[in-house]
Design an enzyme around this catalytic site. Structure first.
Site, short mmCIF file in Angstrom:
data_model
loop_
_atom_site.label_atom_id
_atom_site.label_comp_id
_atom_site.label_asym_id
_atom_site.label_seq_id
_atom_site.Cartn_x
_atom_site.Cartn_y
_atom_site.Cartn_z
CB THR A 60 -11.44 4.48 -23.69
OG1 THR A 60 -10.58 3.36 -23.48
CG2 THR A 60 -11.47 4.84 -25.16
CB CYS A 61 -6.41 6.43 -22.36
SG CYS A 61 -6.23 5.72 -20.72
CD GLN A 62 -3.20 0.83 -25.47
OE1 GLN A 62 -3.63 1.51 -26.40
NE2 GLN A 62 -3.29 -0.49 -25.47
#
Length: 144
Positions: free
Chosen positions: A99-101
């Protein structure tokens, strides 16, 4: 058939736009069919976390991670994923949710991981933004 040709010649910009959109759709379909990772929603990610021995890899920068993150997530910024593959080696046979933003940086990390031989890699679509929009639990690092 003559009507289609007449329409295309009279409305060449629309016809060109249609060809471009079709090309981009085909390109996207082909790119997605050759991906060795799967994209999943945050809700499916929660299901996987509850049922499997899943590792969550957060590829945001350290300051973003400190604001909020998924409990027990490993934070390795995208720019350091390749050099940190050794530390992830012990998780190679575990499902890994990346995941990231917003879900953009995690795609690059998924490609790096699958190229390195990780077999069960999942990209969380929408990233932490989608996770928080779904009111899923987050951990906030406290600064003392």
């Amino acid at each position: 058939m003559d009507q289609y040709i007449e329409f295309a010649t009279n409305h060449y910009l629309l016809a060109f736009s249609l060809v471009c959109v079709i090309f981009l759709l085909i390109q996207d379909l082909l790119a997605n069919s050759f991906n060795k990772y799967e994209s999943i929603s945050p809700l499916i990610a929660v299901t996987k976390m509850n049922s499997d021995d899943v590792v969550v890899l957060d590829v945001r920068e350290t300051n973003e991670f400190a604001k909020s993150h998924i409990e027990n997530a490993i934070n390795i910024p995208l720019g350091k994923v390749e050099e940190q593959l050794g530390s992830l080696e012990k998780h190679k046979n575990h499902p890994m949710i990346v995941t990231c933003q917003t879900g953009a940086r995690s795609v690059a990390a998924c490609k790096t991981l699958t190229k390195a031989g990780f077999e069960h890699v999942f990209n969380m679509t929408g990233g932490m933004q989608s996770w928080e929009d779904n009111k899923l639990p987050i951990k906030v690092s406290s600064k003392h």
